[in-house]
Design an enzyme around this catalytic site. Structure first.
Site, PDB file in Angstrom:
ATOM      1  N   SER B  31      -5.414  -4.573 -22.428  1.00 51.85           N
ATOM      2  CA  SER B  31      -4.085  -4.148 -21.969  1.00 51.85           C
ATOM      3  C   SER B  31      -3.169  -5.343 -21.750  1.00 51.85           C
ATOM      4  O   SER B  31      -1.952  -5.190 -21.633  1.00 51.85           O
ATOM      5  CB  SER B  31      -4.205  -3.361 -20.655  1.00 51.85           C
ATOM      6  OG  SER B  31      -5.066  -2.262 -20.800  1.00 51.85           O
ATOM      7  N   LYS B 239      -3.063  -2.472 -28.568  1.00 51.04           N
ATOM      8  CA  LYS B 239      -3.986  -2.841 -27.495  1.00 51.04           C
ATOM      9  C   LYS B 239      -5.040  -3.776 -28.095  1.00 51.04           C
ATOM     10  O   LYS B 239      -5.515  -3.558 -29.215  1.00 51.04           O
ATOM     11  CB  LYS B 239      -4.643  -1.564 -26.956  1.00 51.04           C
ATOM     12  CG  LYS B 239      -5.244  -1.691 -25.571  1.00 51.04           C
ATOM     13  CD  LYS B 239      -5.385  -0.303 -24.927  1.00 51.04           C
ATOM     14  CE  LYS B 239      -6.071  -0.370 -23.579  1.00 51.04           C
ATOM     15  NZ  LYS B 239      -6.013   0.921 -22.869  1.00 51.04           N
ATOM     16  N   HIS B 253     -10.842   0.030 -23.005  1.00 52.35           N
ATOM     17  CA  HIS B 253      -9.984  -0.122 -21.829  1.00 52.35           C
ATOM     18  C   HIS B 253     -10.788  -0.649 -20.643  1.00 52.35           C
ATOM     19  O   HIS B 253     -11.899  -0.199 -20.380  1.00 52.35           O
ATOM     20  CB  HIS B 253      -9.384   1.233 -21.460  1.00 52.35           C
ATOM     21  CG  HIS B 253      -8.486   1.187 -20.254  1.00 52.35           C
ATOM     22  ND1 HIS B 253      -7.127   0.972 -20.352  1.00 52.35           N
ATOM     23  CD2 HIS B 253      -8.751   1.316 -18.930  1.00 52.35           C
ATOM     24  CE1 HIS B 253      -6.597   0.985 -19.139  1.00 52.35           C
ATOM     25  NE2 HIS B 253      -7.569   1.183 -18.260  1.00 52.35           N
ATOM     26  N   ARG B 307      16.798  13.215  16.287  1.00 57.79           N
ATOM     27  CA  ARG B 307      17.305  12.841  14.945  1.00 57.79           C
ATOM     28  C   ARG B 307      18.751  12.350  15.036  1.00 57.79           C
ATOM     29  O   ARG B 307      19.152  11.423  14.346  1.00 57.79           O
ATOM     30  CB  ARG B 307      17.186  14.000  13.957  1.00 57.79           C
ATOM     31  CG  ARG B 307      17.953  15.235  14.339  1.00 57.79           C
ATOM     32  CD  ARG B 307      17.780  16.354  13.281  1.00 57.79           C
ATOM     33  NE  ARG B 307      18.296  17.616  13.769  1.00 57.79           N
ATOM     34  CZ  ARG B 307      19.078  18.434  13.067  1.00 57.79           C
ATOM     35  NH1 ARG B 307      19.443  18.125  11.836  1.00 57.79           N
ATOM     36  NH2 ARG B 307      19.496  19.561  13.571  1.00 57.79           N
ATOM     37  N   GLU B 355      12.077  11.218  -3.406  1.00 52.66           N
ATOM     38  CA  GLU B 355      11.516  10.476  -2.280  1.00 52.66           C
ATOM     39  C   GLU B 355      10.691   9.275  -2.728  1.00 52.66           C
ATOM     40  O   GLU B 355      10.618   8.260  -2.024  1.00 52.66           O
ATOM     41  CB  GLU B 355      10.672  11.407  -1.408  1.00 52.66           C
ATOM     42  CG  GLU B 355      11.464  12.513  -0.713  1.00 52.66           C
ATOM     43  CD  GLU B 355      11.794  13.708  -1.617  1.00 52.66           C
ATOM     44  OE1 GLU B 355      11.265  13.765  -2.745  1.00 52.66           O
ATOM     45  OE2 GLU B 355      12.574  14.581  -1.193  1.00 52.66           O
ATOM     46  N   GLN B 416       8.952  23.210   5.363  1.00 58.10           N
ATOM     47  CA  GLN B 416       9.845  22.183   5.904  1.00 58.10           C
ATOM     48  C   GLN B 416       9.292  21.502   7.161  1.00 58.10           C
ATOM     49  O   GLN B 416       9.925  20.619   7.713  1.00 58.10           O
ATOM     50  CB  GLN B 416      11.219  22.780   6.258  1.00 58.10           C
ATOM     51  CG  GLN B 416      11.756  23.785   5.260  1.00 58.10           C
ATOM     52  CD  GLN B 416      12.086  23.191   3.917  1.00 58.10           C
ATOM     53  OE1 GLN B 416      12.902  22.293   3.815  1.00 58.10           O
ATOM     54  NE2 GLN B 416      11.443  23.674   2.856  1.00 58.10           N
TER      55      GLN B 416
END
Lengths: 611, 611
Positions: B31, B239, B253, B307, B355, B416
């Site tokens: 790699s 590779k 690999h 908050r 996120e 939530q």
């Protein structure tokens, strides 16, 4: 085609979204109103084929709201389809109601919980994979996505996999109302960009005005007629459509309308349209032959890696049960799920380096009653933690196998070491956390996982361990194994540290300290009775785990002894400094969780106890 | 342009990758070999501008190996640049070596740990954002990606955000060697597909033969010259390039070459080329003015949501310190980071519903010494758990604020509700976990987080709580607050349950039971001394938290008391059944963590103790 009726139904869905949110005093009516016409045509155009007399009919289409906050629309759809009554619609978000703030399977035919964005589409991919490769039924999966969630990477994992798998039984509908919670999305109403992205990922893409019911109907026709690839309908819509006070206005996300009565009047008032959904085509799900096989066993004293035992046991289980399927995150020669692939190629799913999509696909498959086992390095399940969390809310039955636990993997270094996985999985509701120390334990626990409800996690080791558990010994979820008896100190170990604990006990015996060694292969549920007996009978307890000190075996032991009136001191041995590369032995020693570290801790405690 | 030398340098990087992996007996030489020419030109073509005499020079370019398993190549690059010696190269993967199996910041100038795929590019986006908007320096970020990791959704979060932010100081280089760990990738060598995806996401894309050094040089020139958007160089490679036994072969690999001597001969033997890297342009990082401000305070008895206090405190902190920056996942009006945005717009980053990219961007910004605070619903940090885990290995200083903790959010339902977040964050190495019960605590803890090393997590509440902590009281990481004294039972609470515990103590007083209430706002580190005193002085302990029973406050308390010789029984109150929608009060009551539930548990324990 009945465009007038579709428009009317769209208005009814808006009205009911406004009414239910107003009754609840919270909710997301504006995010519902944007997609109302899209759903009206899906229902009344005969596209969604659902046997409302038998919601469990295996031939039913699946409707998944990836934008789960549009639950007012979803429940309004259920009402229009005759699945719930108006009275129940108005219980939205109340204690005891099946109509929660975001959809959950408590209200059939809801397949899964949504509400964490970007999950419904990858789960839909799983259901569609089940339809094509497992059930082999012509059901279709319709998935409503919001445009804000198109920023979640998991959406693109789903786009790539769905095209790769040729899922022409999957249609995604993107409700491009352009407004997120606080502002416009990055793409806004630039539908061409969505089209180019979808096409580059191998989908057939159709851009439409999402309030033009005839265009919607034509797009769905085209989706159904498209073969060889999934279709996405990219619909330009307006948030809050139909009520001027909120239509395409910022600051109107996630709250009921200020004046619902005026809104209802503007929408033309309540309606009571009832839709007879199209019936699904018949057919029974495909069943795979299960010629049978014995679970593998190993002789006591043999050496084998528990990850290898996982692969062998799963392969045998696949021969025993036609409902078992396997998924892997492109490390099948490390997790040894490759053995299952070689034996049961039709039931193996290569999910590539996309752990969120892998777990989501497993969730989707279990929706249809399949028994998925998904594997990757235990560390990389952290990538899918939100999917596992939501899986619990979906009441999903998932089996996850994470290999390469802890510092004992050695040279690859900390990025590949699972050291927080026990803590993370213990904190999943209703979960089962297993960490066998040898091959015979592993095989029996793999078989037990297949019958286990909820989310079970099996943690396996890279290196070989000595087989200590006789093949005929009882190994069960909630069990443990007393490897060696003694009463000066009890050493509670699991996985790689069992061998170390036994070696420590031998050293301690030379010092006149009698150590009981408990192999706590079932960490949740843990064998509280055996631990409480140890607390009563032994002068001290040492726990030892190849995991951070927080939330793992040690904490599980402390919890089991929490309410005991008195108990001896418990000393937790765990990994406390960031590991580096090194040999497994060097790293176990460096972390103080090898035989020497255990013996030192036990000696110190024994001295205190005697002293 | 010196193509011959570039080719030679490429061979040297291959040779050194083979040698280091052979010395280690493990690693990923194949790699590395695929990308060797790409790196040779980057180094010797003058593209990577790095002051090797001062690796901390703020003007330095950044080189991030998103494909961290190509560490043999990375370390070979460091050798060629004169940053390490050959002798150190050969310590690869040995205990004590700075050259770990996957790169970590233990070896400068490495910015971050990689090795969990799909993270280097989103972190590079963070560094590039810092360069453009914070440091305002002309450094460039070069990120080497593997093609297998293009299946990770986080890669596409990065693609989208980088284009949205116009990051023309970022170049991604995709090493398309087509072979993953066990098989070909989904895209294989279909470079056009990558080009179309990248372009659809707003990047300038250049497809080349990754072994044609002149083409590589031209592509980098073009990348540097491209303005207004990031560039991706999509390079078709092989590779194991250069050694027939492994070149473009499956099954090669992640292992050293079978015959490294033959490989070295085939590659033309060892070389000792040394590269003088181009020097960066000079310049000092931009500094934001900090006019100063007092932290907000609230009067005892006032009601405020923690908050909201977070948002106000962060805004004041931003006025005190020019290095504080804020990021949010498109919920800034819920987390109240919107207050910071309004006050310090230049230092606010809207990361949309992505996120993973949000946390990665924070990691990238702290690489350059900025002090990022990232916020979203606490439940949704689970989406980025792998990024937080890797952040700890990166020795990153991150401050994360998660709102909407627990069942006390009410009607929105379980998707939530953060109920596993304390457990998940406690299990992050070196982490700090804070859960204030009122606004004054929150403000002081926010300020303390700015100076805290490692990863700190602040858990905040949706609803208002009574301010009990006087503005001038000492509040600190590792501290706690005895809200009320007593010695029959100690109730240890945090966050929303503190109010409930106080109410319970009042009820208990009526029954003649004296309850001590401890507000454990610092869960990790926890105030062990105060808890141990309670264990000595009180007849029983009740812990109560709006969180699952595993890994949270209760377990933290048990850990603090683990080694005590004797201690009273500890009863853990926590959420044990899957919650639904309902009002906050209904849900707290249903979970048995309200005043009534606490009082019942305390009474039962008091009876046992007396009995």
């Amino acid at each position: 085609m009945s465009p007038d009726r579709w428009r009317e139904l769209g208005q009814q869905l808006r009205v009911d979204s406004v009414r239910s949110s107003a009754a609840a005093g919270s909710g997301h009516p504006t995010s519902s109103m944007s997609a109302a016409d899209l759903l009206a045509v899906l229902l009344d155009g005969g596209f969604l084929r659902l046997d409302t007399e038998n919601l469990a009919n295996p031939a039913n289409d699946h409707l998944i709201f990836s934008k789960g906050h549009a639950s007012p629309l979803y429940y309004s759809v259920l009402k229009a389809a005759g699945i719930i009554e108006d009275a129940e619609l108005l219980t939205f978000r109340q204690l005891g109601s099946r109509l929660e703030g975001h959809p959950t399977p408590r209200i059939p035919p809801t397949d899964v919980a949504t509400g964490s964005l970007g999950q419904g589409l990858p789960i839909s991919v799983g259901v569609a994979l089940a339809g094509k490769r497992l059930d082999r039924l012509p059901y279709r999966v319709w998935c409503l996505c919001g445009d804000s969630e198109m920023a979640e990477g998991s959406i693109w994992e789903a786009f790539e996999h769905a095209a790769f798998a040729g899922l022409d039984n999957l249609t995604a509908i993107i409700d491009v109302n352009r407004l997120g919670q606080t502002r416009e999305t990055m793409v806004g109403w630039d539908l061409d960009t969505y089209v180019r992205r979808a096409e580059a990922f191998g989908w057939h893409a159709i851009a439409i005005d999402g309030h033009d019911v005839e265009a919607i109907g034509a797009a769905y026709e085209e989706a159904v007629a498209t073969t060889g690839k999934p279709t996405v309908v990219i619909a330009r819509t307006m948030k809050g459509r139909g009520v001027k006070a909120v239509e395409d206005q910022p600051g109107k996300h996630g709250k009921p309308l200020d004046d619902p009565e005026a809104a209802l009047a503007e929408l033309g008032g309540e309606r009571d349209l009832s839709v007879s959904l199209a019936r699904p085509e018949g057919g029974e799900p495909h069943r795979f032959p299960a010629p049978g096989a014995d679970l593998p066993t190993w002789d006591v004293g043999a050496e084998e890696a528990t990850r290898k035992a996982y692969g062998e046991a799963l392969t045998a289980l696949g021969a025993q049960r036609g409902d078992v399927v396997a998924l892997d995150g492109e490390v099948s020669n490390s997790t040894h799920s490759e053995l299952f692939r070689e034996a049961h190629e039709d039931r193996y799913f290569e999910m590539f380096i996309a752990e969120q999509q892998m777990v989501a696909a497993a969730v989707g498959m279990q929706v249809r009653g399949w028994v998925p086992f998904a594997s990757t390095f235990a560390a990389f399940f952290s990538r899918a933690y939100d999917f596992v969390r939501m899986g619990a809310i979906s009441r999903a039955n998932l089996r996850l196998s994470g290999s390469h636990a802890g510092v004992s993997i050695g040279e690859d270094g900390p990025s590949q070491m699972a050291l927080e996985d026990i803590a993370a999985f213990r904190a999943i509701h209703g979960s089962t956390v297993l960490h066998p120390s040898d091959a015979n334990q592993t095989a029996k626990l793999v078989a037990a996982m297949a019958d286990r409800e909820g989310i079970s996690f099996l943690r396996t080791l890279r290196g070989k361990t000595e087989v200590r558990t006789p093949p005929d010994e009882d190994v069960r979820i909630g069990g443990s194994r007393v490897v060696r008896d003694g009463d000066d100190v009890a050493i509670v170990a699991c996985g790689i540290t069992v061998d170390q604990a036994v070696a420590a006990a031998e050293q301690l015996a030379g010092d006149g300290i009698s150590a009981r060694v408990i192999d706590a292969y079932s960490i949740k549920p843990i064998d509280a009775a055996t631990l409480q007996a140890a607390a009563r009978e032994c002068g001290a307890i040492v726990t030892v785990e190849d995991h951070w000190a927080e939330g793992g075996l040690g904490d599980a032991v402390l919890e089991a002894l929490a309410e005991a009136d008195g108990r001896p001191p418990v000393h937790k041995l765990a990994v406390r400094e960031m590991p580096t590369s090194g040999t497994p032995d060097e790293l176990l020693h460096g972390a103080g969780i090898d035989a020497a570290g255990i013996a030192d801790a036990a000696r110190a405690l024994a001295r205190e106890t005697v002293g």
